[in-house]
Design a protein around this motif. Structure first.
Motif, short mmCIF file in Angstrom:
data_model
loop_
_atom_site.label_atom_id
_atom_site.label_comp_id
_atom_site.label_asym_id
_atom_site.label_seq_id
_atom_site.Cartn_x
_atom_site.Cartn_y
_atom_site.Cartn_z
N VAL A 315 0.74 -1.28 -0.12
CA VAL A 315 -0.04 -0.08 0.00
C VAL A 315 0.95 1.41 0.10
CG1 VAL A 315 -2.06 -0.89 1.08
CG2 VAL A 315 -0.36 -0.16 2.79
N THR A 316 2.03 1.18 0.52
CA THR A 316 3.15 2.36 0.33
C THR A 316 3.53 2.57 -0.83
OG1 THR A 316 4.89 1.14 1.44
CG2 THR A 316 3.15 2.51 2.99
N LEU A 317 4.01 1.49 -1.54
CA LEU A 317 4.98 1.83 -2.67
C LEU A 317 4.45 2.70 -3.73
CD1 LEU A 317 7.24 1.18 -4.33
CD2 LEU A 317 6.19 -0.85 -5.19
N PRO A 318 2.92 2.68 -3.99
CA PRO A 318 2.32 3.45 -5.01
C PRO A 318 2.59 5.16 -4.64
CG PRO A 318 0.70 1.69 -4.84
CD PRO A 318 2.08 1.63 -3.51
N HIS A 319 2.46 5.46 -3.46
CA HIS A 319 2.60 6.51 -3.02
C HIS A 319 4.02 7.08 -2.89
CE1 HIS A 319 -1.72 7.11 -1.78
NE2 HIS A 319 -1.63 5.99 -1.32
N ALA A 320 4.87 6.12 -2.52
CA ALA A 320 6.42 6.39 -2.66
C ALA A 320 6.92 6.76 -4.05
CB ALA A 320 7.26 5.28 -2.00
N GLU A 329 5.29 18.06 -3.97
CA GLU A 329 4.43 19.02 -4.18
C GLU A 329 3.34 18.63 -5.18
OE1 GLU A 329 5.71 23.44 -3.49
OE2 GLU A 329 7.52 22.56 -4.28
N VAL A 330 3.74 18.41 -6.26
CA VAL A 330 2.88 17.98 -7.30
C VAL A 330 2.05 16.70 -6.93
CG1 VAL A 330 2.67 17.07 -9.69
CG2 VAL A 330 4.06 19.09 -9.19
N ALA A 331 2.78 15.52 -6.21
CA ALA A 331 2.27 14.42 -5.88
C ALA A 331 1.11 14.71 -4.74
CB ALA A 331 3.06 13.52 -5.21
N LEU A 332 1.39 15.79 -4.07
CA LEU A 332 -0.04 15.91 -2.97
C LEU A 332 -1.13 16.79 -3.57
CD1 LEU A 332 2.37 14.92 -1.06
CD2 LEU A 332 1.67 16.67 0.57
N ARG A 333 -0.63 17.72 -4.40
CA ARG A 333 -1.60 18.37 -5.02
C ARG A 333 -2.44 17.54 -5.91
NH1 ARG A 333 1.72 21.82 -8.33
NH2 ARG A 333 2.01 23.14 -6.27
N ASP A 334 -2.08 16.47 -6.66
CA ASP A 334 -2.62 15.65 -7.51
C ASP A 334 -3.61 14.79 -6.88
OD1 ASP A 334 -1.50 16.93 -9.62
OD2 ASP A 334 -0.15 15.27 -10.24
N ASP A 335 -3.26 14.33 -5.59
CA ASP A 335 -3.88 13.39 -4.63
C ASP A 335 -4.13 13.98 -3.33
OD1 ASP A 335 -4.73 11.09 -3.44
OD2 ASP A 335 -3.05 9.94 -4.01
N HIS A 336 -5.30 14.31 -3.23
CA HIS A 336 -5.87 14.83 -1.75
C HIS A 336 -5.80 13.83 -0.68
CE1 HIS A 336 -9.78 13.21 -2.95
NE2 HIS A 336 -10.09 13.17 -1.73
N HIS A 337 -5.79 12.43 -1.14
CA HIS A 337 -5.72 11.62 -0.17
C HIS A 337 -4.41 11.45 0.66
CE1 HIS A 337 -9.55 9.96 -0.49
NE2 HIS A 337 -9.55 9.73 -1.92
N LEU A 338 -3.21 11.55 -0.58
CA LEU A 338 -1.94 11.56 -0.11
C LEU A 338 -1.28 12.76 0.54
CD1 LEU A 338 0.78 10.53 0.19
CD2 LEU A 338 1.31 11.38 -2.21
N ALA A 339 -2.29 14.07 0.16
CA ALA A 339 -2.11 15.17 1.14
C ALA A 339 -2.38 15.34 2.38
CB ALA A 339 -3.04 16.37 0.25
N ALA A 340 -3.32 14.34 2.71
CA ALA A 340 -4.03 14.17 4.25
C ALA A 340 -2.91 13.70 5.05
CB ALA A 340 -5.11 13.33 4.19
N GLY A 341 -1.79 13.07 4.26
CA GLY A 341 -0.72 12.63 5.27
C GLY A 341 0.25 13.54 5.64
N LEU A 342 0.31 14.78 5.18
CA LEU A 342 1.37 15.64 5.37
C LEU A 342 0.96 16.03 6.92
CD1 LEU A 342 3.80 17.47 4.36
CD2 LEU A 342 2.19 19.10 3.64
N ASN A 343 1.89 15.86 7.87
CA ASN A 343 1.74 16.12 9.14
C ASN A 343 2.39 17.42 9.62
OD1 ASN A 343 0.70 13.28 11.43
ND2 ASN A 343 0.16 13.86 9.23
#
Length: 371
Positions: A315-320, A329-343
């Motif tokens: 489950v982590t590899l696709p995001h990595a 920046e682009v990865a988080l902008r393109d995917d709001h689910h991944l953006a929720a991981g930014l702490n």
């Protein structure tokens, strides 16, 4: 991008952030992957397997922290690792910041970009937390059953009982992924299982699944107190995403339990849901308070490291890959689910539950990467 994975240094933590197969995928995308020597030994992966997959082996974690743009781990960085983080470096791992003010302060000070597995969202859940919750839920019954043995301080109860002798009673507080998997294991052993939750939809779902193999109760103070008093084993399986777990079992309730009963707190990563919980390790997994055995290991899945690592990498590899391919920046902008991981980002706390629990100013992720 240069991506690194280091050997985990938390007590009895045998998982690793990247498997050789994940390294092969990153390498195929053109990324330079560095692996600390021995990082994969806990899952039976030799350095040579990483080399064959395209990795470069380095002798120390310091080399990776100094040169890699992204560090992929499993557990939260320990103090020595946090000291090596640098401004602008990406850290992709479990963090569990709400009950850990020291770690949060260090990550804020580092000005690193810290993305937490446990707050990345998905359709109807937390997909990067789910596989470890499945593992921990199932392990909680194994651990609890062992702790119930007289030689380990327990009542001397066999959860499944035998013909002519009643089975042990298991109370599971929380019917989410951890609780469901715990109940599944307990019911499979033949235990007398009760599941508590506050969500009527969850109660209906687990009730339909288990039918007569488990009972359901609405989770309120009175019902928790009643079920805890009657239980041989209590599983704490409560999660509020990113926030500190609520203390649902008080010390006063321990006096109503039979001596030698067991509390297993799977919520300990988020501070624990029992008032008397404190984090333990696989080396010293239990302690006793008021004649009640407590099992509060904070990295339970680390004991079944190969299963856990491969389940986690799925489950982590696709995001990595997305972060490495596009930049964070682009990865988080393109995917709001991944953006929720930014702490944590550049000295700011960017997850509201963490900011609220630890009294930091909150900076929304949308202000950093846009909507």
């Amino acid at each position: 991008m240069r991506v690194g994975t280091v050997r985990e240094i938390k007590n009895h933590e045998y998982r690793v952030g990247l498997t050789p197969e994940s390294v092969r995928e990153l390498s195929a995308h053109g990324h330079d992957v560095w692996v600390e020597t021995g990082a994969g030994l806990g899952i039976g992966a030799e350095d040579s397997e990483y080399v064959d997959a395209g990795a470069t082996i380095k002798q120390t974690a310091a080399e990776l922290f100094a040169e890699c743009e992204m560090i992929v781990k499993v557990k939260e960085p320990q103090a020595a690792e946090r000291a090596m983080l640098r401004e602008g470096q990406i850290l992709f791992t479990y963090l569990h910041l709400a009950p850990d003010p020291e770690q949060t302060a260090d990550l804020v000070k580092s000005k690193a970009i810290c993305i937490a597995y446990e707050t990345v969202t998905g359709t109807g859940g937390l997909p990067l937390l789910k596989p470890m919750s499945q593992v921990a839920g199932r392990m909680s019954i194994q651990a609890g059953a062992t702790a119930l043995e007289k030689a380990h301080g327990g009542r001397g109860i066999l959860l499944g009982g035998v013909p002519g002798v009643a089975p042990g009673k298991v109370t599971v507080i929380g019917g989410g992924v951890v609780g469901f998997n715990a109940a599944q294991m307990a019911a499979g052993l033949g235990a007398d299982v009760t599941i508590l939750d506050r969500n009527p939809d969850v109660l209906e779902s687990v009730g339909t699944h288990f039918e007569s193999r488990a009972k359901t109760r609405f989770s309120n103070k009175a019902n928790i107190a009643e079920c805890v008093a009657d239980a041989d084993l209590v599983i704490g399986a409560v999660l509020i995403p990113g926030a500190e777990a609520p203390k649902l079992v008080t010390r006063e309730m321990l006096s109503t339990m039979r001596p030698g009963s067991v509390l297993c707190d799977v919520a300990i990563d988020q501070g624990g849901c029992f008032e008397t919980s404190k984090a333990t390790t696989h080396e010293n997994p239990t302690y006793v308070v008021d004649d009640i055995v407590h099992y509060c290991v904070a990295n339970m899945p680390g004991a079944v490291s190969r299963t856990s690592t491969y389940a986690l990498n799925n489950v982590t590899l696709p995001h990595a890959l997305a972060i490495a391919d596009k930049g964070w920046e682009v990865a988080l902008r393109d995917d709001h689910h991944l953006a929720a991981g930014l702490n944590v980002w550049n000295g700011h706390v960017t997850y509201k539950a963490v900011a609220d629990d630890l009294c930091y100013d909150y900076m929304p992720v949308s202000e950093i990467v846009g909507k």
